[in-house]
Scaffold this motif. Structure first.
Motif, short mmCIF file in Angstrom:
data_model
loop_
_atom_site.label_atom_id
_atom_site.label_comp_id
_atom_site.label_asym_id
_atom_site.label_seq_id
_atom_site.Cartn_x
_atom_site.Cartn_y
_atom_site.Cartn_z
N SER A 7 0.84 -1.20 0.00
CA SER A 7 0.00 0.00 0.00
C SER A 7 0.87 1.25 0.00
O SER A 7 1.99 1.26 0.53
CB SER A 7 -0.93 0.01 1.22
OG SER A 7 -0.18 0.04 2.42
N ILE A 8 0.36 2.32 -0.58
CA ILE A 8 1.09 3.57 -0.67
C ILE A 8 1.21 4.21 0.70
O ILE A 8 0.28 4.17 1.51
CB ILE A 8 0.39 4.53 -1.66
CG1 ILE A 8 0.41 3.91 -3.06
CG2 ILE A 8 1.02 5.90 -1.67
CD1 ILE A 8 -0.38 4.67 -4.08
N ASP A 13 -5.55 0.01 4.97
CA ASP A 13 -6.68 -0.85 4.68
C ASP A 13 -7.60 -0.90 5.91
O ASP A 13 -7.12 -0.89 7.05
CB ASP A 13 -6.21 -2.27 4.34
CG ASP A 13 -5.26 -2.29 3.15
OD1 ASP A 13 -5.61 -1.68 2.12
OD2 ASP A 13 -4.19 -2.91 3.26
N THR A 14 -8.88 -0.98 5.68
CA THR A 14 -9.84 -1.23 6.76
C THR A 14 -10.31 -2.66 6.61
O THR A 14 -11.03 -3.00 5.67
CB THR A 14 -11.03 -0.27 6.69
OG1 THR A 14 -10.55 1.08 6.76
CG2 THR A 14 -11.98 -0.51 7.84
N LEU A 15 -9.89 -3.51 7.52
CA LEU A 15 -10.15 -4.94 7.43
C LEU A 15 -11.54 -5.28 7.98
O LEU A 15 -12.14 -4.48 8.73
CB LEU A 15 -9.08 -5.71 8.20
CG LEU A 15 -7.64 -5.47 7.73
CD1 LEU A 15 -6.66 -6.27 8.58
CD2 LEU A 15 -7.47 -5.82 6.26
N ARG A 124 -2.54 10.34 4.43
CA ARG A 124 -2.62 11.03 3.13
C ARG A 124 -3.95 10.75 2.44
O ARG A 124 -4.42 11.57 1.67
CB ARG A 124 -1.44 10.62 2.25
CG ARG A 124 -0.12 11.19 2.77
CD ARG A 124 1.09 10.71 2.01
NE ARG A 124 2.28 11.38 2.51
CZ ARG A 124 3.52 11.07 2.15
NH1 ARG A 124 3.72 10.07 1.30
NH2 ARG A 124 4.54 11.73 2.65
N GLU A 125 -4.51 9.60 2.70
CA GLU A 125 -5.91 9.35 2.36
C GLU A 125 -6.65 9.21 3.67
O GLU A 125 -6.35 8.33 4.47
CB GLU A 125 -6.09 8.08 1.53
CG GLU A 125 -7.57 7.84 1.18
CD GLU A 125 -7.84 6.50 0.51
OE1 GLU A 125 -8.50 6.49 -0.52
OE2 GLU A 125 -7.37 5.48 1.06
N PHE A 126 -7.60 10.10 3.90
CA PHE A 126 -8.35 10.05 5.15
C PHE A 126 -9.83 10.26 4.85
O PHE A 126 -10.21 10.55 3.72
CB PHE A 126 -7.84 11.11 6.14
CG PHE A 126 -7.87 12.53 5.60
CD1 PHE A 126 -8.91 13.39 5.93
CD2 PHE A 126 -6.85 13.01 4.79
CE1 PHE A 126 -8.94 14.69 5.44
CE2 PHE A 126 -6.87 14.31 4.30
CZ PHE A 126 -7.93 15.15 4.63
N HIS A 127 -10.64 10.07 5.86
CA HIS A 127 -12.08 10.09 5.65
C HIS A 127 -12.75 11.07 6.61
O HIS A 127 -12.31 11.22 7.76
CB HIS A 127 -12.65 8.68 5.82
CG HIS A 127 -12.08 7.69 4.87
ND1 HIS A 127 -10.85 7.09 5.07
CD2 HIS A 127 -12.54 7.21 3.69
CE1 HIS A 127 -10.58 6.28 4.06
NE2 HIS A 127 -11.59 6.33 3.21
N GLN A 128 -13.78 11.71 6.13
CA GLN A 128 -14.47 12.72 6.93
C GLN A 128 -15.98 12.54 6.84
O GLN A 128 -16.50 12.13 5.79
CB GLN A 128 -14.13 14.14 6.44
CG GLN A 128 -12.70 14.57 6.69
CD GLN A 128 -12.45 16.00 6.24
OE1 GLN A 128 -13.18 16.54 5.39
NE2 GLN A 128 -11.43 16.62 6.78
N PHE A 129 -16.64 12.84 7.93
CA PHE A 129 -18.06 13.14 7.90
C PHE A 129 -18.17 14.65 7.99
O PHE A 129 -17.55 15.28 8.82
CB PHE A 129 -18.81 12.51 9.06
CG PHE A 129 -20.23 13.01 9.17
CD1 PHE A 129 -21.20 12.54 8.29
CD2 PHE A 129 -20.59 13.96 10.10
CE1 PHE A 129 -22.51 13.01 8.36
CE2 PHE A 129 -21.90 14.44 10.18
CZ PHE A 129 -22.85 13.97 9.30
#
Length: 449
Positions: A7-8, A13-15, A124-129
């Motif tokens: 992975s970069i 990963d979300t397992l 660097r890749e993240f998630h938001q609500f």
């Protein structure tokens, strides 16, 4: 085994062992926002670069240093979204949502991309609500948006977050504030980093958000925006505080908060934790009354926030907060022989259509190996089907927790379940439960028996 690639850096990963936690947090956020009238919007993962240059602001670190930008095959400059607000505002304008009743209340779950140094809670890749409320200048909207974030944390059981609020004024009163900042930083010009030297002329407020220890120390004694607010901005900020008190939401006025994006005006706020290291801001937002106009629409007051999912999960893990258990297999059908496997496939299809999780052997294991596998799955019940069961039409249903076994007719699996939906009353399933020791309440909760 040698992988051709990994992975970069800055991604993860979300397992399956963790994905139910993410889904729980996301669903909680959507439901809390939905109770306040916010409806989900989905936007593209990439946009034309100028949207972020104009919307986010070309004096921000995000635009200057952190965006993933590339030329597509048409030689157009494309950027992976570094945040959600600009894309939502673009959609609001492009799709004519300004013609709908105001305010428009929109919420979203997005992945975002910034080229930063990876660390705990910062990828660097993240998630938001996030949510955006467009078409209202009222301080009541500021308090409502802050209250939604507060409610999400309360529903999740998060403790110890500190709400910090500030007002950075409007373009009118900010002129005097910028002038005062320039005069202050000019006297320390020789100590500022190269980036802040550029900010000094273009947007001195950005210096207050610099991560350099030297610039941060200099900024501690800089003039405060609160001292330069015009009467309208001061009245607005006072009213926001009154609403928050009425809603019994504790807060601290923190004059140093400016947020990291250029589009903010008036109210800005952060929910901050001291438990997850330097990246302690779990949620941040504020008002951006000029952004819609900057992107090409009519003047439309608006505000919103973004909540970092990874940081929130990190904090919940630190605090040992409970999550709903991961969904488990309700029934595992062990088989012996091809005819039994056909029968298992038939039963599984029926029950799956009723919303029940059922698994059967698709590998060709021995019965002993199948039962070990059922144990690893955490299956609530098992049955074994072989030639004798097919001939007699009876199987033994085993409760894997208690070890209790009951005889059940094979036709009941494909008959009663076919005739009665699990979402209907228990009456339609009474025949199935008679004499089997089956817990019908568990059936209605989606656990089969």
């Amino acid at each position: 085994m040698a992988l051709i690639t990994k992975s970069i850096k800055g991604t993860q990963d979300t397992l399956p062992s963790e994905s139910h936690k993410v889904r729980f947090v996301e669903q909680t956020a959507l439901e809390v926002a939905g109770n306040c009238g916010f409806r989900e919007i989905r936007i593209p993962v990439f946009e034309h670069t100028e949207l972020f240059q104009r919307g986010v602001g070309d004096t921000t670190d995000v635009v200057q240093k952190e965006m993933y930008t590339f030329l597509d095959k048409g030689e157009r400059s494309i950027t992976l979204r570094p945040e959600g607000t600009a894309g939502v505002v673009r959609s609001f304008l492009e799709n004519g949502l300004y013609n709908e009743p105001m305010p428009q209340k929109l919420c979203y779950l997005v992945s975002c991309y910034r080229y930063e140094k990876p660390q705990a809670g910062r990828l660097r890749e993240f998630h938001q609500f996030g949510l955006e409320c467009l078409g209202t200048a009222s301080p009541a909207a500021d308090a409502e948006v802050i209250g939604i974030a507060n409610d999400i944390f309360n529903f999740l059981g998060v403790r110890g977050l500190r709400l910090e609020i500030n007002s950075i004024g409007c373009p009118a009163c900010r002129k005097d504030y910028h002038k005062a900042l320039r005069e202050y930083f000019e006297n320390r010009k020789g100590e500022l980093c190269h980036t802040c030297l550029d900010r000094l002329e273009r947007n001195p407020m950005r210096i207050l958000d610099c991560k350099s220890p030297v610039c941060s120390e200099i900024a501690k004694d800089a003039p405060k925006a609160l001292d330069y607010l015009c009467d309208e901005c001061r009245t607005h900020f006072d009213s926001v505080q009154t609403y928050l008190r009425a809603m019994e939401i504790p807060f601290t006025v923190e004059p140093s908060i400016v947020r990291g994006l250029d589009y903010y005006t008036k109210t800005v706020f952060e929910f901050v934790s001291t438990e997850i290291g330097a990246q302690g801001t779990v949620c941040g937002g504020g008002r951006y009354d000029g952004l819609v106009e900057e992107i090409g629409g009519a003047h439309t007051p608006a505000l919103g926030f973004a909540m970092g999912i990874e940081r929130l999960l990190l904090l919940m893990d630190k605090q040992g907060l409970p999550f709903p258990e991961r969904e488990k297999c309700s029934l595992y059908i062990a088989t012996m022989g091809e005819k039994a496997s056909f029968k298992a496939a038939s039963i599984a299809s029926v029950l799956r259509r009723e919303g029940v999780e059922v698994q059967f052997d698709v590998v060709g294991r021995s019965v002993k190996a199948q039962m070990k596998y059922a144990n690893k799955l955490g299956a609530a019940f098992t049955v074994v089907i072989g030639d004798s069961e097919l001939e007699s039409g009876i199987v033994r249903l085993k409760n894997m927790e208690s070890g209790e076994e009951n005889e059940v007719a094979l036709e009941d699996f494909e008959g009663a379940f076919m005739r009665a939906s699990l979402s209907e009353s228990l009456k339609g399933l009474e025949d199935l439960g008679v004499g089997t020791g089956i817990d019908l309440d568990s059936i209605m909760n989606g656990n089969l028996f």
